[in-house]
Design a protein around this motif. Sequence first.
Motif, PDB file in Angstrom:
ATOM      1  N   LEU A  67       0.801  -1.216   0.000  1.00  0.00           N
ATOM      2  CA  LEU A  67       0.000   0.000   0.000  1.00  0.00           C
ATOM      3  C   LEU A  67       0.839   1.273   0.000  1.00  0.00           C
ATOM      4  O   LEU A  67       0.332   2.358   0.260  1.00  0.00           O
ATOM      5  N   ASP A  68       2.136   1.142  -0.287  1.00  0.00           N
ATOM      6  CA  ASP A  68       2.973   2.328  -0.484  1.00  0.00           C
ATOM      7  C   ASP A  68       2.492   3.089  -1.721  1.00  0.00           C
ATOM      8  O   ASP A  68       1.776   2.546  -2.570  1.00  0.00           O
ATOM      9  N   ALA A  69       2.907   4.333  -1.835  1.00  0.00           N
ATOM     10  CA  ALA A  69       2.564   5.144  -3.004  1.00  0.00           C
ATOM     11  C   ALA A  69       3.662   6.163  -3.244  1.00  0.00           C
ATOM     12  O   ALA A  69       4.396   6.534  -2.323  1.00  0.00           O
ATOM     13  N   VAL A  70       3.763   6.614  -4.478  1.00  0.00           N
ATOM     14  CA  VAL A  70       4.746   7.618  -4.866  1.00  0.00           C
ATOM     15  C   VAL A  70       4.054   8.724  -5.645  1.00  0.00           C
ATOM     16  O   VAL A  70       3.161   8.462  -6.457  1.00  0.00           O
ATOM     17  N   GLN A  71       4.462   9.945  -5.370  1.00  0.00           N
ATOM     18  CA  GLN A  71       4.098  11.045  -6.260  1.00  0.00           C
ATOM     19  C   GLN A  71       5.375  11.645  -6.809  1.00  0.00           C
ATOM     20  O   GLN A  71       6.303  11.931  -6.056  1.00  0.00           O
ATOM     21  N   ILE A  72       5.413  11.829  -8.119  1.00  0.00           N
ATOM     22  CA  ILE A  72       6.558  12.490  -8.740  1.00  0.00           C
ATOM     23  C   ILE A  72       6.099  13.810  -9.343  1.00  0.00           C
ATOM     24  O   ILE A  72       4.959  13.936  -9.807  1.00  0.00           O
ATOM     25  N   ASP A  73       6.978  14.792  -9.303  1.00  0.00           N
ATOM     26  CA  ASP A  73       6.669  16.096  -9.877  1.00  0.00           C
ATOM     27  C   ASP A  73       6.846  16.054 -11.384  1.00  0.00           C
ATOM     28  O   ASP A  73       7.849  15.524 -11.888  1.00  0.00           O
ATOM     29  N   THR A  74       5.885  16.598 -12.113  1.00  0.00           N
ATOM     30  CA  THR A  74       5.993  16.724 -13.568  1.00  0.00           C
ATOM     31  C   THR A  74       5.585  18.138 -13.958  1.00  0.00           C
ATOM     32  O   THR A  74       5.028  18.890 -13.145  1.00  0.00           O
ATOM     33  N   ASP A  75       5.833  18.509 -15.221  1.00  0.00           N
ATOM     34  CA  ASP A  75       5.469  19.839 -15.682  1.00  0.00           C
ATOM     35  C   ASP A  75       3.958  20.067 -15.637  1.00  0.00           C
ATOM     36  O   ASP A  75       3.496  21.201 -15.554  1.00  0.00           O
ATOM     37  N   HIS A  76       3.177  18.981 -15.721  1.00  0.00           N
ATOM     38  CA  HIS A  76       1.720  19.125 -15.728  1.00  0.00           C
ATOM     39  C   HIS A  76       1.106  18.820 -14.364  1.00  0.00           C
ATOM     40  O   HIS A  76      -0.105  18.692 -14.236  1.00  0.00           O
ATOM     41  N   GLY A  77       1.949  18.716 -13.336  1.00  0.00           N
ATOM     42  CA  GLY A  77       1.443  18.459 -11.994  1.00  0.00           C
ATOM     43  C   GLY A  77       1.956  17.142 -11.449  1.00  0.00           C
ATOM     44  O   GLY A  77       2.744  16.444 -12.092  1.00  0.00           O
ATOM     45  N   GLY A  78       1.510  16.790 -10.259  1.00  0.00           N
ATOM     46  CA  GLY A  78       1.962  15.553  -9.643  1.00  0.00           C
ATOM     47  C   GLY A  78       1.364  14.329 -10.309  1.00  0.00           C
ATOM     48  O   GLY A  78       0.214  14.345 -10.755  1.00  0.00           O
ATOM     49  N   GLU A  79       2.147  13.263 -10.373  1.00  0.00           N
ATOM     50  CA  GLU A  79       1.677  11.998 -10.937  1.00  0.00           C
ATOM     51  C   GLU A  79       1.799  10.912  -9.868  1.00  0.00           C
ATOM     52  O   GLU A  79       2.870  10.705  -9.302  1.00  0.00           O
ATOM     53  N   LEU A  80       0.697  10.231  -9.586  1.00  0.00           N
ATOM     54  CA  LEU A  80       0.678   9.193  -8.572  1.00  0.00           C
ATOM     55  C   LEU A  80       1.027   7.834  -9.176  1.00  0.00           C
ATOM     56  O   LEU A  80       0.565   7.495 -10.265  1.00  0.00           O
ATOM     57  N   ILE A  81       1.837   7.076  -8.448  1.00  0.00           N
ATOM     58  CA  ILE A  81       2.290   5.768  -8.904  1.00  0.00           C
ATOM     59  C   ILE A  81       2.079   4.767  -7.773  1.00  0.00           C
ATOM     60  O   ILE A  81       2.413   5.049  -6.621  1.00  0.00           O
ATOM     61  N   ASP A  82       1.529   3.601  -8.102  1.00  0.00           N
ATOM     62  CA  ASP A  82       1.349   2.572  -7.073  1.00  0.00           C
ATOM     63  C   ASP A  82       1.626   1.163  -7.574  1.00  0.00           C
ATOM     64  O   ASP A  82       1.337   0.189  -6.881  1.00  0.00           O
ATOM     65  N   SER A  83       2.182   1.022  -8.773  1.00  0.00           N
ATOM     66  CA  SER A  83       2.482  -0.316  -9.270  1.00  0.00           C
ATOM     67  C   SER A  83       3.692  -0.876  -8.513  1.00  0.00           C
ATOM     68  O   SER A  83       4.642  -0.141  -8.222  1.00  0.00           O
ATOM     69  N   PRO A  84       3.681  -2.161  -8.169  1.00  0.00           N
ATOM     70  CA  PRO A  84       4.771  -2.748  -7.387  1.00  0.00           C
ATOM     71  C   PRO A  84       6.154  -2.536  -7.998  1.00  0.00           C
ATOM     72  O   PRO A  84       7.106  -2.214  -7.280  1.00  0.00           O
ATOM     73  N   ALA A  85       6.271  -2.684  -9.311  1.00  0.00           N
ATOM     74  CA  ALA A  85       7.574  -2.532  -9.961  1.00  0.00           C
ATOM     75  C   ALA A  85       8.089  -1.107  -9.844  1.00  0.00           C
ATOM     76  O   ALA A  85       9.275  -0.874  -9.582  1.00  0.00           O
ATOM     77  N   GLN A  86       7.208  -0.119 -10.033  1.00  0.00           N
ATOM     78  CA  GLN A  86       7.628   1.275  -9.940  1.00  0.00           C
ATOM     79  C   GLN A  86       7.929   1.675  -8.502  1.00  0.00           C
ATOM     80  O   GLN A  86       8.844   2.466  -8.238  1.00  0.00           O
ATOM     81  N   LEU A  87       7.179   1.142  -7.555  1.00  0.00           N
ATOM     82  CA  LEU A  87       7.473   1.428  -6.148  1.00  0.00           C
ATOM     83  C   LEU A  87       8.867   0.933  -5.787  1.00  0.00           C
ATOM     84  O   LEU A  87       9.630   1.628  -5.105  1.00  0.00           O
ATOM     85  N   GLU A  88       9.208  -0.252  -6.243  1.00  0.00           N
ATOM     86  CA  GLU A  88      10.542  -0.790  -5.984  1.00  0.00           C
ATOM     87  C   GLU A  88      11.608   0.090  -6.616  1.00  0.00           C
ATOM     88  O   GLU A  88      12.651   0.354  -6.006  1.00  0.00           O
ATOM     89  N   ARG A  89      11.345   0.553  -7.821  1.00  0.00           N
ATOM     90  CA  ARG A  89      12.308   1.420  -8.515  1.00  0.00           C
ATOM     91  C   ARG A  89      12.561   2.694  -7.723  1.00  0.00           C
ATOM     92  O   ARG A  89      13.715   3.108  -7.551  1.00  0.00           O
TER      93      ARG A  89
END
Length: 284
Positions: A233-255
């Motif tokens: 249930l971890d989550a990531v937000q990354i900053d982008t030019d168009h705003g924040g992007e939420l990520i929750d896929s297991p592979a991306q969380l590990e990355r």
Amino acid sequence: MPEPSSLPTVRRRRLGTELRRLRERADLSVTKAAGLLGVPQSRISNIEAGRYGVSGDRVRALADHYDCTDSALVDALASMTGERRRGWWEEYRDILSPRMLDLTELEHHATRMRVAQIINIPGLLQTTAHARALFEQTVPQLKPHEIEHRVSHRVKRQAVLHRDQPPPYTAVIHEAALRMRFGDLATARDQLAHLIEVTDLDHITLAVVPFDSGPFHTSGQGVDYFYGPVRQLDAVQIDTDHGGELIDSPAQLERYRLVLDRMESAALTPAKSRDFIAQLIQDL
């Protein structure tokens, strides 16, 4: 069953996503899952999309039908149900973007936070004057009342670090962000002094990556990593030019865990980071 919501929260959407993942892992169609639970097919689709609330008992029933034996995950999913009260950030629903409210909700529920910033001071560590100066540079230009709404929201967000049981918070900040000046000289000095001040709090760790640390792996974007009660249930937000992007896929969380680990390994120790910031203040 709770009524459908046209504005599902990020927490409800995540619950639906995880239930969908469990269903797909069990190789069950929406139709089959609905039949096992004795509800219309649309009900399962709406739950998975976050449009319908769901009780803890129903979450456990679904997990049982999906042959999920991870009791910690099931308990965590069940705990995400039944919230009747909206968070304080809902007062900004018609004022700020949904992504900004999602970020606030993630901060509120996180058990731990790690952030990394290359060119900006983390929002939870910004002074009011710094935040205002930053929003004055937004493109397209904001109106004065829009700036004040964003500043007040940012200040209220920071309460998460000062509540009775605050989550551990680690911030890795590149020297570029520390030298990026928003506002006048006094604003810059106050912001750097504030960074030193917050590190007096036991649950806040700040580490600086100096220019001369050498190359290190980074996405080049600001990263906010939110730990849940279980790793799934971890989550990531990354900053982008168009705003924040939420990520929750297991592979991306590990990355992104690896990205943050590498950035931390390139940073100065907390004690040396405090000295580094203190020197920057003297140099201004």
